[in-house]
Design a protein around this motif. Structure first.
Motif, mmCIF file in Angstrom:
data_model
loop_
_atom_site.group_PDB
_atom_site.id
_atom_site.type_symbol
_atom_site.label_atom_id
_atom_site.label_comp_id
_atom_site.label_asym_id
_atom_site.label_seq_id
_atom_site.Cartn_x
_atom_site.Cartn_y
_atom_site.Cartn_z
ATOM 1 N N VAL A 1 10.102 -27.212 -1.098
ATOM 2 C CA VAL A 1 9.905 -26.181 -0.086
ATOM 3 C C VAL A 1 8.632 -25.414 -0.394
ATOM 4 O O VAL A 1 8.351 -25.087 -1.554
ATOM 5 N N SER A 2 7.864 -25.131 0.647
ATOM 6 C CA SER A 2 6.666 -24.311 0.485
ATOM 7 C C SER A 2 6.708 -23.187 1.514
ATOM 8 O O SER A 2 7.336 -23.307 2.559
ATOM 9 N N PHE A 3 6.046 -22.086 1.181
ATOM 10 C CA PHE A 3 6.014 -20.914 2.047
ATOM 11 C C PHE A 3 4.567 -20.558 2.349
ATOM 12 O O PHE A 3 3.690 -20.735 1.506
ATOM 13 N N LEU A 4 4.331 -20.043 3.541
ATOM 14 C CA LEU A 4 3.003 -19.641 3.964
ATOM 15 C C LEU A 4 3.103 -18.268 4.612
ATOM 16 O O LEU A 4 3.921 -18.062 5.513
ATOM 17 N N ALA B 1 8.139 -21.422 6.506
ATOM 18 C CA ALA B 1 8.593 -22.291 5.417
ATOM 19 C C ALA B 1 8.660 -23.715 5.932
ATOM 20 O O ALA B 1 8.896 -23.966 7.107
ATOM 21 N N GLY B 2 8.477 -24.644 5.023
ATOM 22 C CA GLY B 2 8.573 -26.055 5.371
ATOM 23 C C GLY B 2 8.994 -26.853 4.158
ATOM 24 O O GLY B 2 8.881 -26.399 3.024
ATOM 25 N N ALA B 3 9.540 -28.033 4.408
ATOM 26 C CA ALA B 3 9.956 -28.918 3.309
ATOM 27 C C ALA B 3 9.279 -30.264 3.501
ATOM 28 O O ALA B 3 9.121 -30.746 4.625
ATOM 29 N N ASP B 4 8.874 -30.872 2.384
ATOM 30 C CA ASP B 4 8.270 -32.197 2.466
ATOM 31 C C ASP B 4 9.356 -33.270 2.329
ATOM 32 O O ASP B 4 10.553 -32.961 2.228
ATOM 33 N N ASP B 5 8.965 -34.539 2.329
ATOM 34 C CA ASP B 5 9.910 -35.656 2.271
ATOM 35 C C ASP B 5 10.736 -35.677 0.979
ATOM 36 O O ASP B 5 11.837 -36.224 0.954
ATOM 37 N N GLN B 6 10.225 -35.069 -0.080
ATOM 38 C CA GLN B 6 10.951 -35.027 -1.351
ATOM 39 C C GLN B 6 11.865 -33.804 -1.464
ATOM 40 O O GLN B 6 12.547 -33.623 -2.458
#
Length: 81
Positions: A72-75, A64-69
């Motif tokens: 959250v996205s999952f891979l 999982a990761g989060a962008d500057d805004q």
């Protein structure tokens, strides 16, 4: 994501199957696991998997990761051999 849940000590992300097959999985926030869920904990994250999702994802990794805004996205990827 789960810090603001009513029970943050038990809350996690739940991955479950849609219907009878494993063709579609759904991700949602959960306050606690369902009775048949497999619980996976690593690096401060808790994931609940229903029996079908556990079978489908048993040889996979979830990142999982989060962008500057704050989105959250999952891979999901194959685990390295």
């Amino acid at each position: 994501m789960t810090a603001s849940a009513p029970e943050p000590a038990q809350s996690g992300i739940r991955i479950s199957s849609q219907g009878e097959g494993a063709n579609s999985l759904t991700l949602s926030l959960a306050n606690a696991p369902e009775p048949a869920d497999e619980v996976v904990e690593a690096e401060g994250a808790r994931v609940y998997l229903d029996p079908v999702a556990a079978t489908v994802l048993e040889d996979k990794s979830l990142d999982a990761g989060a962008d500057d805004q704050g989105s959250v996205s999952f891979l999901v990827t194959d685990q390295p051999v």
